[in-house]
Design a protein around this motif. Structure first.
Motif, mmCIF file in Angstrom:
data_model
loop_
_atom_site.group_PDB
_atom_site.id
_atom_site.type_symbol
_atom_site.label_atom_id
_atom_site.label_comp_id
_atom_site.label_asym_id
_atom_site.label_seq_id
_atom_site.Cartn_x
_atom_site.Cartn_y
_atom_site.Cartn_z
ATOM 1 N N GLY A 64 8.347 41.502 19.846
ATOM 2 C CA GLY A 64 8.507 41.838 21.250
ATOM 3 C C GLY A 64 8.372 40.708 22.235
ATOM 4 O O GLY A 64 8.359 40.941 23.449
ATOM 5 N N ALA A 65 8.302 39.450 21.772
ATOM 6 C CA ALA A 65 8.123 38.305 22.665
ATOM 7 C C ALA A 65 9.455 37.636 22.991
ATOM 8 O O ALA A 65 10.378 37.605 22.164
ATOM 9 C CB ALA A 65 7.188 37.284 22.035
ATOM 10 N N ASP A 66 9.561 37.079 24.198
ATOM 11 C CA ASP A 66 10.637 36.160 24.542
ATOM 12 C C ASP A 66 10.160 34.752 24.215
ATOM 13 O O ASP A 66 8.961 34.448 24.333
ATOM 14 C CB ASP A 66 10.977 36.255 26.031
ATOM 15 C CG ASP A 66 11.671 37.563 26.386
ATOM 16 O OD1 ASP A 66 12.380 38.110 25.526
ATOM 17 O OD2 ASP A 66 11.480 38.040 27.519
ATOM 18 N N VAL A 67 11.092 33.882 23.809
ATOM 19 C CA VAL A 67 10.682 32.557 23.367
ATOM 20 C C VAL A 67 11.551 31.463 23.981
ATOM 21 O O VAL A 67 12.711 31.679 24.337
ATOM 22 C CB VAL A 67 10.736 32.437 21.828
ATOM 23 C CG1 VAL A 67 9.866 33.495 21.167
ATOM 24 C CG2 VAL A 67 12.159 32.527 21.311
ATOM 25 N N ALA A 68 10.941 30.289 24.097
ATOM 26 C CA ALA A 68 11.669 29.053 24.374
ATOM 27 C C ALA A 68 11.404 28.147 23.188
ATOM 28 O O ALA A 68 10.266 28.068 22.710
ATOM 29 C CB ALA A 68 11.181 28.405 25.665
ATOM 30 N N ILE A 69 12.442 27.486 22.684
ATOM 31 C CA ILE A 69 12.250 26.591 21.541
ATOM 32 C C ILE A 69 12.635 25.169 21.924
ATOM 33 O O ILE A 69 13.634 24.930 22.585
ATOM 34 C CB ILE A 69 13.040 27.054 20.304
ATOM 35 C CG1 ILE A 69 14.554 27.073 20.576
ATOM 36 C CG2 ILE A 69 12.565 28.430 19.843
ATOM 37 C CD1 ILE A 69 15.387 27.275 19.307
ATOM 38 N N ALA A 70 11.795 24.229 21.512
ATOM 39 C CA ALA A 70 12.076 22.811 21.704
ATOM 40 C C ALA A 70 12.487 22.206 20.372
ATOM 41 O O ALA A 70 12.011 22.634 19.304
ATOM 42 C CB ALA A 70 10.844 22.096 22.253
ATOM 43 N N GLY A 90 16.897 41.323 20.036
ATOM 44 C CA GLY A 90 16.798 41.915 21.362
ATOM 45 C C GLY A 90 15.950 41.162 22.362
ATOM 46 O O GLY A 90 15.612 41.698 23.425
ATOM 47 N N ARG A 91 15.615 39.908 22.061
ATOM 48 C CA ARG A 91 14.761 39.128 22.959
ATOM 49 C C ARG A 91 15.491 37.880 23.449
ATOM 50 O O ARG A 91 16.536 37.494 22.912
ATOM 51 C CB ARG A 91 13.455 38.709 22.264
ATOM 52 C CG ARG A 91 12.699 39.843 21.610
ATOM 53 C CD ARG A 91 12.460 41.036 22.507
ATOM 54 N NE ARG A 91 11.844 40.669 23.797
ATOM 55 C CZ ARG A 91 11.582 41.540 24.762
ATOM 56 N NH1 ARG A 91 11.925 42.813 24.602
ATOM 57 N NH2 ARG A 91 11.006 41.152 25.883
ATOM 58 N N ARG A 92 14.935 37.233 24.458
ATOM 59 C CA ARG A 92 15.510 36.002 25.016
ATOM 60 C C ARG A 92 15.086 34.796 24.194
ATOM 61 O O ARG A 92 13.965 34.743 23.681
ATOM 62 C CB ARG A 92 15.049 35.785 26.454
ATOM 63 C CG ARG A 92 15.629 36.738 27.470
ATOM 64 C CD ARG A 92 15.345 36.214 28.868
ATOM 65 N NE ARG A 92 16.037 34.945 29.113
ATOM 66 C CZ ARG A 92 15.609 34.019 29.972
ATOM 67 N NH1 ARG A 92 14.491 34.203 30.658
ATOM 68 N NH2 ARG A 92 16.302 32.914 30.153
ATOM 69 N N CYS A 93 15.987 33.815 24.101
ATOM 70 C CA CYS A 93 15.652 32.544 23.460
ATOM 71 C C CYS A 93 16.208 31.419 24.317
ATOM 72 O O CYS A 93 17.428 31.244 24.418
ATOM 73 C CB CYS A 93 16.226 32.466 22.052
ATOM 74 S SG CYS A 93 15.784 30.946 21.172
#
Length: 284
Positions: A64-70, A90-93
């Protein structure tokens, strides 16, 4: 999951790609089922393009988390696949190509992630660099500097930049290694950085604990990721992980579950610890 009991010899150019790994690793694309442990949380994951980082991003998204990846700019193709898998859940990346070897780069990375996600609840310091050499004299100075800058300095700088955005109940999770406890000579500089991260984790837990921010680490054993064939000779890749008590290497998703636990409210009284996911190798 793939059969990791008999990994064949293979090699790749650094930093390696997931598509060329034989057998293909399991990041939880279809094997992992979320249980709403991280609903509403926003996470920044470094090294999120492949391997453990990709598995953590996918598992977080399924929870259920939205994530940003480096990730490094040259890892764009793998990063886009991670994004596709997160969005399928179903989440943001948010994609944040970044070379973390300067403090300013880490400040800008946090700023971008916070802006895109609307805040930050979980920081996963997972990016790592390693190269192997047989003898001490073979370790180039620039390699040692890059290993410490990527593994230790970037973790310090990114956590420092992220701390003002974290609230009580937030979590910081560092990726250390079995190498911090059972160092291998060909990974001399890498093993030293992972031991430093264990120490840094304990100190950060003491520093940030009064703010209600938990800091822990996960220490993986031999995990099947592109880092292995791109940094080890082909003959050393053969049978990778077979020396563990469980007799095989681990899948990235088998490590990601530890990150899910430490990021979740289930670990609300866990801080300053190192959780080993090593196939039976001791972490003490």
């Amino acid at each position: 999951m793939s059969d990791l009991t008999s990994i064949p010899p293979q090699s790749q150019d650094w930093p390696g790609t997931t598509a060329d790994l034989q057998p293909a690793p399991d990041h939880g694309e279809t094997s992992y089922t979320g249980r709403d442990r991280l609903v509403g949380k926003r996470a920044l994951i470094t090294g999120g393009d492949s391997g453990i980082g990709r598995a953590v991003a996918i598992a977080f998204a399924k929870e259920g988390a939205d994530v940003a990846i480096a990730y490094l700019p040259e890892e764009q193709q793998d990063a886009e696949e991670t994004q596709r898998q997160v969005e399928a859940a179903g989440r943001r990346c948010v994609l944040c190509p970044t070379d973390q070897r300067t403090e300013q780069a880490n400040v800008e990375l946090v700023s971008s992630a916070v802006h895109e996600l609307g805040g930050l609840d979980v920081l996963v310091n997972n990016a790592g660099f390693q190269m192997t050499h047989s003898d001490l004299e073979d370790f180039p100075g620039e390699q040692v500097e890059r290993t410490f800058a990527t593994n230790v300095y970037a973790t310090f700088w990114l956590t420092k930049a992220a701390a003002p955005h974290l609230q009580s109940g937030s979590a910081v999770i560092n990726t250390t290694s079995i190498q911090a406890f059972q160092p291998s000579e060909p990974l001399l500089d890498y093993a030293a950085t992972k031991a430093a991260l264990n120490n840094l984790t304990v100190n950060l837990a003491a520093q940030l604990g009064p703010r209600g921010i938990r800091v822990n680490a996960v220490a993986p054993g031999p995990i099947w990721t592109p880092l292995i064939p791109s940094t080890f000779p082909g003959e050393r890749v053969e049978g990778f992980g077979s020396d563990t008590p469980l007799g095989r290497a681990g899948e990235p998703i088998e490590v990601a579950t530890a990150f899910v636990y430490l990021a979740s409210d289930e670990a609300s009284y866990v801080s300053g610890t190192v959780l080993g996911v090593t196939g039976g190798k001791p972490v003490f």
